[in-house]
Design a protein around this motif. Sequence first.
Motif, PDB file in Angstrom:
ATOM      1  N   ASP A  92       0.872  -1.175   0.000  1.00 25.66           N
ATOM      2  CA  ASP A  92       0.000   0.000   0.000  1.00 25.66           C
ATOM      3  C   ASP A  92       0.909   1.225   0.000  1.00 25.66           C
ATOM      4  O   ASP A  92       1.354   1.695   1.047  1.00 25.66           O
ATOM      5  N   LYS A  94       0.442   3.895  -2.560  1.00 25.11           N
ATOM      6  CA  LYS A  94      -0.282   5.047  -3.140  1.00 25.11           C
ATOM      7  C   LYS A  94       0.640   5.958  -3.932  1.00 25.11           C
ATOM      8  O   LYS A  94       0.559   7.177  -3.832  1.00 25.11           O
ATOM      9  N   ARG A  95       1.510   5.376  -4.743  1.00 25.32           N
ATOM     10  CA  ARG A  95       2.409   6.154  -5.569  1.00 25.32           C
ATOM     11  C   ARG A  95       1.668   6.720  -6.776  1.00 25.32           C
ATOM     12  O   ARG A  95       0.577   6.259  -7.127  1.00 25.32           O
ATOM     13  N   THR A 125      -2.246   6.196  -6.921  1.00 22.05           N
ATOM     14  CA  THR A 125      -3.159   7.331  -6.900  1.00 22.05           C
ATOM     15  C   THR A 125      -3.343   7.840  -8.333  1.00 22.05           C
ATOM     16  O   THR A 125      -2.375   7.888  -9.092  1.00 22.05           O
ATOM     17  N   PRO A 126      -4.568   8.175  -8.738  1.00 23.40           N
ATOM     18  CA  PRO A 126      -4.812   8.401 -10.170  1.00 23.40           C
ATOM     19  C   PRO A 126      -4.588   9.814 -10.676  1.00 23.40           C
ATOM     20  O   PRO A 126      -4.717  10.060 -11.867  1.00 23.40           O
ATOM     21  N   TYR A 127      -4.260  10.779  -9.815  1.00 18.71           N
ATOM     22  CA  TYR A 127      -4.309  12.196 -10.203  1.00 18.71           C
ATOM     23  C   TYR A 127      -3.540  12.506 -11.484  1.00 18.71           C
ATOM     24  O   TYR A 127      -3.951  13.330 -12.283  1.00 18.71           O
ATOM     25  N   LEU A 147      -6.758   4.103  -6.436  1.00 15.05           N
ATOM     26  CA  LEU A 147      -7.648   4.776  -5.490  1.00 15.05           C
ATOM     27  C   LEU A 147      -8.861   5.313  -6.236  1.00 15.05           C
ATOM     28  O   LEU A 147      -8.720   6.059  -7.201  1.00 15.05           O
ATOM     29  N   ALA A 148     -10.046   4.969  -5.782  1.00 18.36           N
ATOM     30  CA  ALA A 148     -11.264   5.521  -6.388  1.00 18.36           C
ATOM     31  C   ALA A 148     -11.971   6.352  -5.312  1.00 18.36           C
ATOM     32  O   ALA A 148     -11.906   7.578  -5.324  1.00 18.36           O
ATOM     33  N   LEU A 149     -12.589   5.646  -4.367  1.00 16.42           N
ATOM     34  CA  LEU A 149     -13.338   6.358  -3.321  1.00 16.42           C
ATOM     35  C   LEU A 149     -12.780   5.917  -1.972  1.00 16.42           C
ATOM     36  O   LEU A 149     -12.933   4.757  -1.586  1.00 16.42           O
ATOM     37  N   THR A 150     -12.133   6.827  -1.278  1.00 18.87           N
ATOM     38  CA  THR A 150     -11.434   6.430  -0.056  1.00 18.87           C
ATOM     39  C   THR A 150     -12.318   6.652   1.175  1.00 18.87           C
ATOM     40  O   THR A 150     -13.372   7.286   1.101  1.00 18.87           O
ATOM     41  N   GLN A 159     -13.083  13.803  -4.537  1.00 18.90           N
ATOM     42  CA  GLN A 159     -13.605  12.572  -5.145  1.00 18.90           C
ATOM     43  C   GLN A 159     -15.083  12.670  -5.505  1.00 18.90           C
ATOM     44  O   GLN A 159     -15.556  11.977  -6.401  1.00 18.90           O
ATOM     45  N   TYR A 169     -14.714  10.181  -8.783  1.00 15.92           N
ATOM     46  CA  TYR A 169     -14.286   8.791  -8.557  1.00 15.92           C
ATOM     47  C   TYR A 169     -14.894   7.839  -9.590  1.00 15.92           C
ATOM     48  O   TYR A 169     -14.283   6.838  -9.964  1.00 15.92           O
ATOM     49  N   VAL A 172     -12.831   8.259 -12.718  1.00 15.77           N
ATOM     50  CA  VAL A 172     -11.560   7.544 -12.543  1.00 15.77           C
ATOM     51  C   VAL A 172     -11.736   6.062 -12.883  1.00 15.77           C
ATOM     52  O   VAL A 172     -10.944   5.474 -13.628  1.00 15.77           O
TER      53      VAL A 172
END
Lengths: 277, 277
Positions: A92, A94-95, A125-127, A147-150, A159, A169, A172
């Motif tokens: 985990d 989240k890069r 992370t999708p940004y 990551l979609a909806l945290t 999101q 989200y 995404v």
Amino acid sequence: MLSREKLIDQIKLKRSFLCVGLDTDVDKIPDFLKSYPDPVLEFNRRIIDATQDLCIAYKPNAAFYEAMGIKGLQSLIDTYKYLPKDCLSIIDAKRGDIGNTSDNYAKAFFNEETTGMGFDAITVTPYMGNDSVTPYLKYDGKWVIILALTSSVGSKDFQYLETGNGFLYETVIQKANTWAGADRLMFVVGATKSTEFTNIRKYAPDNFLLVPGVGAQGGSLEEVCKYGMTPDCGLIVNASRSIIYASNGEDFAEAARAEALSLQKQMEAELQKAGII
Amino acid sequence: MLSREKLIDQIKLKRSFLCVGLDTDVDKIPDFLKSYPDPVLEFNRRIIDATQDLCIAYKPNAAFYEAMGIKGLQSLIDTYKYLPKDCLSIIDAKRGDIGNTSDNYAKAFFNEETTGMGFDAITVTPYMGNDSVTPYLKYDGKWVIILALTSSVGSKDFQYLETGNGFLYETVIQKANTWAGADRLMFVVGATKSTEFTNIRKYAPDNFLLVPGVGAQGGSLEEVCKYGMTPDCGLIVNASRSIIYASNGEDFAEAARAEALSLQKQMEAELQKAGII
């Protein structure tokens, strides 16, 4: 390496879709472990020994290890090596960076020969879009979990923004599903948002969802299954603090097992209810 | 630690707003360095020696060090220790997680006592919102640099989504500016999007912007200054590959200096044109 088919087999075999989150904080582990050369590793080993027949995945969160510097990275590497091969190993992390840089994060966590770590899956992370995800997909059979909806408070900040095509989200999920199939991509969806699962399943009918927020964060397993389960199960439900810190005495591993067993029993009932086992 | 005032002083003193990106890839450094105990550290030291009077910041990207495992983390720690104190030290880590976890990333990069690294600033990805940013702000005087509009192809996927309140990246800037002031928050804005700077300055009139994409990625320094410069300069322009890999022979440090000098001269002219120096 756990393919989609093997993962589903493991879920049926163990009658569980539990992931144990190894968010091991050196300040929270029992005092008596502190005399060991690597207290964090010793803690993780005992948690793994006590839970491996009850779960199908382990998920160390990189931050907890990075916070301890070189020693922490060594604990993470040694923990990776101790993970049972019949469980999905998720880092985990989240890069999320440009392609050239993500290639290096992929090496860091997937290329065992160089770094000692060859996780099956990484959270991303999708940004930054497409090029922050695809470098990981070059590794045959490895998973990317986007990551979609945290489950955090801050999820409301961006999101849930309306993008003209649903919430951010949802966009995404739709976009990411054009980059790879459900055999390579999963999504993070917090358990605290269980009614959103119906919605998510419109765009991700087949993807496995990694679901944090059951336990310490208050999400309901029953609700998650009601709205999110598919004929292949399609869920990996994570619990971290509620399992690993169930006790901070000498019985911590037994207490962790009891907590994991309770979740596994609930999961077994849900799998039966859905006719999967 | 470099406060906003000190940063502006350094810009005026050095007549430069250059950041040198230490994205050091062991496969790209000159062969003759490979006999050193730590070739990456030796490379970085020589780059720093050759450029420190020409730049006001250094920015190692964590991925390149993580890709080399324990050895790489040691190179990063030793590189951090070698950074001159009159330059802003930025760790380009693009982290982003829930509060509890971000606390640990903050420790990893800000708490020198524990990990050997006490960077002045960290890059953070905004997808998880408020609680993925605020833990870093607890460290007095440290900076958070939030991804807004990046220079990669994938920036089109989500950053330009219309949110009913402008594009997503504009919403990120507006929202983040409610969490802290321009003395603690900067934003990443790619140089390849120079016409967007006018727009960005509506929401971030005072924030420093960290601008990658000049050099290898093709952005124009002149355009960035035309649309993005403020009376305090307000820009930190990063170049990585174009400087550090200017040559891969024995003259790599001199070649890096020549490239940095050329950028510094252009920056000096822009600072004069704007009446800042």
